[in-house]
Write an enzyme that holds these catalytic residues in place. Sequence first.
Site, PDB file in Angstrom:
ATOM      1  N   TRP A  36       0.644  -1.080  -0.041  1.00  0.00           N
ATOM      2  CA  TRP A  36       0.294  -0.053  -0.072  1.00  0.00           C
ATOM      3  C   TRP A  36       0.812   0.978   0.113  1.00  0.00           C
ATOM      4  O   TRP A  36       1.563   1.338   0.925  1.00  0.00           O
ATOM      5  CB  TRP A  36      -0.979  -0.083   1.258  1.00  0.00           C
ATOM      6  CG  TRP A  36      -1.652   1.457   1.728  1.00  0.00           C
ATOM      7  CD1 TRP A  36      -2.396   2.021   0.409  1.00  0.00           C
ATOM      8  CD2 TRP A  36      -1.947   1.895   2.883  1.00  0.00           C
ATOM      9  NE1 TRP A  36      -3.455   2.733   1.035  1.00  0.00           N
ATOM     10  CE2 TRP A  36      -2.268   2.352   3.212  1.00  0.00           C
ATOM     11  CE3 TRP A  36      -1.254   1.595   3.773  1.00  0.00           C
ATOM     12  CZ2 TRP A  36      -3.434   3.977   3.099  1.00  0.00           C
ATOM     13  CZ3 TRP A  36      -1.496   2.559   4.814  1.00  0.00           C
ATOM     14  CH2 TRP A  36      -2.514   3.787   4.423  1.00  0.00           C
ATOM     15  N   ASP A  65      -0.879  -6.023   9.073  1.00  0.00           N
ATOM     16  CA  ASP A  65      -2.069  -4.991   8.957  1.00  0.00           C
ATOM     17  C   ASP A  65      -3.841  -5.987   8.326  1.00  0.00           C
ATOM     18  O   ASP A  65      -3.075  -6.547   7.259  1.00  0.00           O
ATOM     19  CB  ASP A  65      -1.140  -4.016   7.618  1.00  0.00           C
ATOM     20  CG  ASP A  65      -2.407  -2.373   7.461  1.00  0.00           C
ATOM     21  OD1 ASP A  65      -2.210  -1.669   6.830  1.00  0.00           O
ATOM     22  OD2 ASP A  65      -3.382  -3.011   7.644  1.00  0.00           O
ATOM     23  N   LYS A  90     -13.574  -0.585   5.822  1.00  0.00           N
ATOM     24  CA  LYS A  90     -13.938  -1.515   4.818  1.00  0.00           C
ATOM     25  C   LYS A  90     -15.534  -2.540   4.658  1.00  0.00           C
ATOM     26  O   LYS A  90     -16.138  -2.767   4.751  1.00  0.00           O
ATOM     27  CB  LYS A  90     -13.049  -2.547   3.876  1.00  0.00           C
ATOM     28  CG  LYS A  90     -12.066  -1.781   2.348  1.00  0.00           C
ATOM     29  CD  LYS A  90     -10.895  -1.084   3.675  1.00  0.00           C
ATOM     30  CE  LYS A  90     -10.043   0.074   2.378  1.00  0.00           C
ATOM     31  NZ  LYS A  90      -9.119   0.791   3.102  1.00  0.00           N
TER      32      LYS A  90
END
Lengths: 425, 411
Positions: B140, B221, B257
């Site tokens: 990311w 993560d 999300k």
Amino acid sequence: MLARIIQRQSNRRLSRNKTHTNTRFIATKTWSKVKLGPVDAILGLNVAFNQDPNPKKVNLGVGAYRTNEGKPFVLECVREAESAIFKGKNNHEYSGIGGTEKFCDLSRELVFGPDPDLNVATVQTISGTGALRVAGEFLRKYVDHKDIYVSDPTWGNHIPIFRDSGFNVKTYRYYDGDGGLDFEGMIEDLEEMPENSIVLLHACAHNPTGIDPTKEQWNRLSSLFDVKKHIPFFDSAYQGFATGNLENDAYSIRRFVNDGHRPIVTQSYAKNMGLYGERVGALHIVARDAMELNALDSQLKINIRPMYSNPPIHGARLVTEVLSNPELKKLWLSEIVEMSDRIQHCRHRLVGGLKNAGSTKDWGHITNQIGMFCYTGLSMEQVDTLVNNYSIYLTKDGRISIAGINDDNVDYVATAIHEASLIEN
Amino acid sequence: RILVYKTLNHNMFSEVPVAPPDAIFGVKDRYVKDSSKDKVNLSIGAYRTNEGLPWVLPVVEKARNQLVNMGQDYNHEYLSIDGLSEFRRVAANILWGEYAQNDNIAIVQGLSGTGSLYTGAKFISKFLPGKSIYIPNPTWGNHKNVFTNSGLEVHEYAYYDTDTNGLDYDGFIRDLKNAPDGSVILLHLCAHNPTGVDPTAEQWQGIADIIQQKDHLSFFDTAYQGFATGDLDADAYALRLFADRGMNCLVAQSFSKNFGLYGERVGTLSAFTNSAEEAEALNSQFKRIIRVTYSNPPSFGARVVAIVLSDPELFEEWKECLKIMSGRINDMRQALYDAIQEKETPGEWNHILKQIGMFTYTGLNPKQVQSLIEDYHIYLLSTGRISMAGITTSNVEYLAQAIDDVVRANL
């Protein structure tokens, strides 16, 4: 297949005892040197208060407003704003690294007044603390010295925030030790400082002392800042709370801007909108021109992105709704007056209560001081007495949150403070 | 009134340069400004319905209503530094499963995934000095920023194999072996961002073996639990594997999300430690970092998650929402793949089906990406990453044709 693997491993896990010691592999010593940190002074007070079984206990610790019934106060304008927002079936999408433009514009206007010619870089932040931290991080990158000056005393969290941002935190004289402002000492220290020093000022309702410079004193400070080319950094957490009037409470900031300074301002909606836990605030930096504004804005965002990406939207939505809806804004203005009036009333009741309890000391500073807090002048031993013997919770520096006082407990508090004040140091 | 800016005033900011716009949000900004009616936003990892709209989960609406119905009891008081305790409890359960019951898990509420990564990174730089962190190549876009910002030295480990569009497992293992003992290793729990390539269960075991041998510290993560397979526990497989082996790790968890709560900034930072005492020590140090960064976390989002996850009915309903979202994404993978196959676009495209989660690493080069943006108003990252959630039955054909065009144009 995956499910079976997980199940097998769960079964193995369950057969071990609670505090895990894995003898199959060498347990890593990763955390063994991590020490237990100290309990945070101010917030730790709440924990102690909550655990106290004394029915007469009084919490004069955290600066959160309470009604006369001792309850949290959800402002009606906020309740209505929230209702409108939920009815509007809003989504929860990201708002952009610096928050929404609408929120930033409204926040800017609240602090600086309506002034289309003023160039201010504004970003939404995680309430006042978040604004201070982002400011600290940003300033350390662009200032060639490592010092920042704060008042003695100042809010407890100011110092660790700036230290953690890489600053040497130094102080200038502020409290005169006797309930008032050591203005001449403050002036001397400001004159002594090297040019271009970053100086943290409380816009109004100084925390913890409640002592603010007068308008004339602010004017003098502005001139001195000009001479020394100091950088004024205003922390504004109580706009509206000091006098119940937003313009009045922004006098210091607007005076400096009018005189040509380009202050940094950290702003919080925690107290004046009762939005404490929603973490709504903003950081403003007055820029020389549109170009500098653009540069500042972009760099503030660069600082924010690695810290938390973008700010929480719910609180900012509430603020936006209240400030942009004329009816709600009017309601808000009346509720600010209500809160600051009650605090004023409590100050007077407390002084009255002390006299009735038989105190002959001069408690004038209680009514002279302004805002949420009062620096009682009690010593650490006297504070300990209040906590241990009376279940009255306040911070070790003798600071009390006036909002924790009400008609039911004021006499108890007054008597207790009177008796504690008699204890020899 | 005339404003006069005194020239005697400070010049502190005159050298401040204009920073470039954020890579990811910058693309989205360009999309917003585009007036073409054909425009497609495949840049940000935010879920969209087949109508191309954000989706407020029905369970979130129900939770909001519950808050309102609380009347006077619903207020906006400060949470403690480590956040809402009920939220921490349910978040830990989702993430750690049974391991959450044990007292060796440290956990604090954090500002979504980013904020939790930041707190973890600060913690590492303070208490585990001299450690480098190894992040996958690619990862990311904001990961490197978060870690360098906290003063950590960042290195990469091999991850994506451009030849196979799959995992470079041997390279991964090799780099883990070569890293100095006790390094910090960033791992994506599932639905790797940006590649969508995840290790298999067997590969995770091999990875765990090396990490143990080298005494590395894992930093997971997890932003997509529930999005990879639609099954929460399956998506947490790697973490449960590591926990079972007693491996110390840190975990940054996001509810952006899987709850659609993006802007409310809801997440946690947790750690698997060796004892209750260690967990307490870590919690206290996490709190010290939080206190000087933002004092305490935002209340609203945590309350919503706590309401949903502690109510058995709402919890089941939420799991259905996860299946809907991950299901639609899989449908779009199939639809895009089918459309590309139909056009017989040159190249291998079954990675579209094999990759997992919100994103696909298309394999398109920067020139092809630029053409997609400028000529076709299709917004994606220069790395070729597309967010599958931005694809709908209305635009998939257009997208497939555009990809076909730019591939055949030999850019």
